[in-house]
Design a protein around this motif. Structure first.
Motif, PDB file in Angstrom:
ATOM      1  N   LEU A   1      43.771  21.596 118.176  1.00 63.15           N
ATOM      2  CA  LEU A   1      43.100  22.351 117.128  1.00 63.15           C
ATOM      3  C   LEU A   1      43.093  23.835 117.486  1.00 63.15           C
ATOM      4  CD1 LEU A   1      41.416  22.642 114.571  1.00 63.15           C
ATOM      5  CD2 LEU A   1      39.380  22.090 115.924  1.00 63.15           C
TER       6      LEU A   1
ATOM      7  N   TYR B   1      35.557  28.178 112.552  1.00 65.14           N
ATOM      8  CA  TYR B   1      36.010  28.084 113.942  1.00 65.14           C
ATOM      9  C   TYR B   1      35.206  29.021 114.847  1.00 65.14           C
ATOM     10  CZ  TYR B   1      39.170  27.825 117.936  1.00 65.14           C
ATOM     11  OH  TYR B   1      39.701  27.648 119.192  1.00 65.14           O
TER      12      TYR B   1
ATOM     13  N   LEU C   1      32.055  27.345 115.488  1.00 62.92           N
ATOM     14  CA  LEU C   1      32.290  26.300 116.483  1.00 62.92           C
ATOM     15  C   LEU C   1      32.293  26.885 117.890  1.00 62.92           C
ATOM     16  CD1 LEU C   1      33.052  23.347 117.185  1.00 62.92           C
ATOM     17  CD2 LEU C   1      35.452  23.996 116.849  1.00 62.92           C
TER      18      LEU C   1
ATOM     19  N   ARG D   1      29.902  25.817 120.991  1.00 63.08           N
ATOM     20  CA  ARG D   1      30.478  25.396 122.274  1.00 63.08           C
ATOM     21  C   ARG D   1      29.885  26.208 123.427  1.00 63.08           C
ATOM     22  NH1 ARG D   1      36.963  25.208 120.856  1.00 63.08           N
ATOM     23  NH2 ARG D   1      37.094  23.071 120.038  1.00 63.08           N
TER      24      ARG D   1
ATOM     25  N   HIS E   1      30.639  18.133 116.411  1.00 58.26           N
ATOM     26  CA  HIS E   1      31.353  17.067 115.691  1.00 58.26           C
ATOM     27  C   HIS E   1      31.467  17.398 114.203  1.00 58.26           C
ATOM     28  CE1 HIS E   1      32.494  13.045 114.338  1.00 58.26           C
ATOM     29  NE2 HIS E   1      31.513  13.122 113.457  1.00 58.26           N
TER      30      HIS E   1
ATOM     31  N   THR F   1      33.788  20.374 113.555  1.00 60.87           N
ATOM     32  CA  THR F   1      35.186  19.995 113.780  1.00 60.87           C
ATOM     33  C   THR F   1      35.745  19.267 112.566  1.00 60.87           C
ATOM     34  OG1 THR F   1      34.821  19.828 116.175  1.00 60.87           O
ATOM     35  CG2 THR F   1      36.782  18.747 115.293  1.00 60.87           C
TER      36      THR F   1
ATOM     37  N   GLN G   1      38.807  12.257 111.674  1.00 60.56           N
ATOM     38  CA  GLN G   1      39.148  13.242 112.699  1.00 60.56           C
ATOM     39  C   GLN G   1      40.493  12.925 113.351  1.00 60.56           C
ATOM     40  OE1 GLN G   1      35.979  14.242 115.385  1.00 60.56           O
ATOM     41  NE2 GLN G   1      37.322  15.251 116.848  1.00 60.56           N
TER      42      GLN G   1
ATOM     43  N   GLU H   1      43.868  15.216 113.344  1.00 58.26           N
ATOM     44  CA  GLU H   1      44.485  15.629 114.612  1.00 58.26           C
ATOM     45  C   GLU H   1      45.961  15.235 114.646  1.00 58.26           C
ATOM     46  OE1 GLU H   1      41.975  13.821 117.486  1.00 58.26           O
ATOM     47  OE2 GLU H   1      40.438  15.405 117.408  1.00 58.26           O
TER      48      GLU H   1
END
Length: 377
Positions: free
Chosen positions: A3, A50, A53, A57, A91, A94, A347, A351
């Motif tokens: 990703l 992103y 995200l 993180r 989660h 994503t 997911q 991916e």
């Protein structure tokens, strides 16, 4: 993580678009400028997600460092609880990012669906399991706030279901339900088993998109419509009038019968809805066969002959064979809490699509480097 690699390419594309949109001459072609602006906006939304995200993180890393450094049990417990919350946010973000990467799927994902459940091998126990699957999906639909409409119901002698067809209307219905197609297997002691032996039975599930009128052109000369008397349990006029409708689509050989409503008109409407969904599914399967290479990289084929999941009641577990993953919360799953597996399937599929896109892009680069023509996707 692939990703992160893919997002770098998205960032590069976004930067190029931003540069192009800053040039005055691009606006001499208004339609092209509008398309570029739309794509710019879509990519910005993905990049913003992103960035969010990345913040989550980093927050998780900080909390993990706190756990390692602190000796206070109370602080460690609070930190562990915070990590659980942050992992859920990671989660969810994503999933949102992966979904935003493929806008061509959004129109399909937002459509209504038709679900067909049929008893497979196992006699009456298979019919009872089919009824359990219908109950499971009904509860899931209720949790999601979607609308369920029963289109066809054929009961078995002991309260099970030989066949049941229903439509679902709601946001992301197809996106969430699309991976349910296939063979569902149950392992348990049937109510009819006197010696306590575990039996294995199956039921098949088909998930069909409900087509719009513009997608399928049904010609009257291709249809043979017959009206007949309803059969099976009924009463109150259901079995005493010629209300059942049977439609045969001559070119494909597909036949649909509906008899659940007292009204002949309503039965015809439901039968046509099911017929169109099956025809669209057939058309999509034929198109998918042309993309065999891509299909191999995706999760399953969606064919009804493919065993996708096992429900083991003695051990209280449910196993999805495509990811694969096993959960030991079967009762909760049967009560409609199926998102833990559904989200993992979504997911994983995304991916795999990213991996496929990256491989295709590398292949195009190699071809252009060698002087060949780039591949088209």
């Amino acid at each position: 993580m692939q990703l992160d690699q893919y997002i770098k390419k998205i960032q590069t594309k976004f930067d190029k678009l931003q540069t192009e949109l800053s040039r005055e001459e691009i606006y001499t072609d208004p339609s092209k400028a509008i398309e570029m602006a739309k794509e710019h906006t879509r990519l910005k939304e993905t990049l913003d997600l992103y960035k969010e995200l990345g913040k989550i993180r980093n927050a998780k890393s900080s909390v993990e460092s706190l756990i390692k450094e602190s000796v206070d049990p109370e602080i460690q417990e609070l930190a562990q609880q915070e990590i659980i919350k942050l992992e859920q946010k990671i989660h969810d973000l994503t999933i949102d990012i992966l979904s935003s990467l493929f806008p061509s799927e959004e129109n399909k994902n937002s459509k209504n669906v038709i679900i067909e459940i049929r008893a497979g091998t196992g006699g009456e126990e298979a019919a009872l399991f089919a009824a359990d699957l219908y109950r499971m999906y009904s509860k899931y639909i209720e949790k999601k706030g979607w609308k369920l409409e029963l289109l066809h119901f054929s009961p078995s002698d002991l309260g099970g279901v030989k066949e049941i067809i229903f439509s679902i209307q709601g946001k992301d219905a197809f996106k969430k339900m699309r991976f349910e197609s296939g063979v569902h297997r149950v392992q348990r002691v049937p109510a009819t088993e006197s010696q306590g032996r575990i039996h294995t039975s199956t039921a098949t599930v088909a998930v069909l998109l409900e087509p719009e009128e513009v997608e399928l052109d049904l010609k009257a000369e291709d249809l043979r419509i017959e009206v007949c008397r309803a059969s099976g349990p009924g009463g109150q006029g259901v079995n005493t009038t010629d209300s059942a409708v049977q439609i045969f689509h001559i070119p494909s050989g597909i036949m649909v019968r509906c008899q659940d409503e007292r009204s002949q008109i309503k039965n015809k409407e439901k039968a046509l809805k099911i017929l169109k969904a099956r025809l669209l599914s057939k058309k999509q399967e034929e198109e998918a066969q042309k993309r065999a290479l891509e299909r191999k990289s995706m999760i399953g084929s969606g064919e009804r002959t493919e065993k996708i999941r096992t429900y083991n009641f003695p051990q209280g577990r449910v196993t999805d064979h495509r990811i694969p993953v096993t959960l030991y919360n079967l009762q909760s799953f049967m009560d409609g809490d199926i998102d833990p597996i559904v989200d993992q399937l979504i997911q994983k599929e995304m991916e795999l699509r990213i991996a496929h896109e990256l491989a295709e892009e590398d292949n195009r680069f190699e071809l252009s480097k060698d002087g060949g023509k780039p591949l088209t996707v």
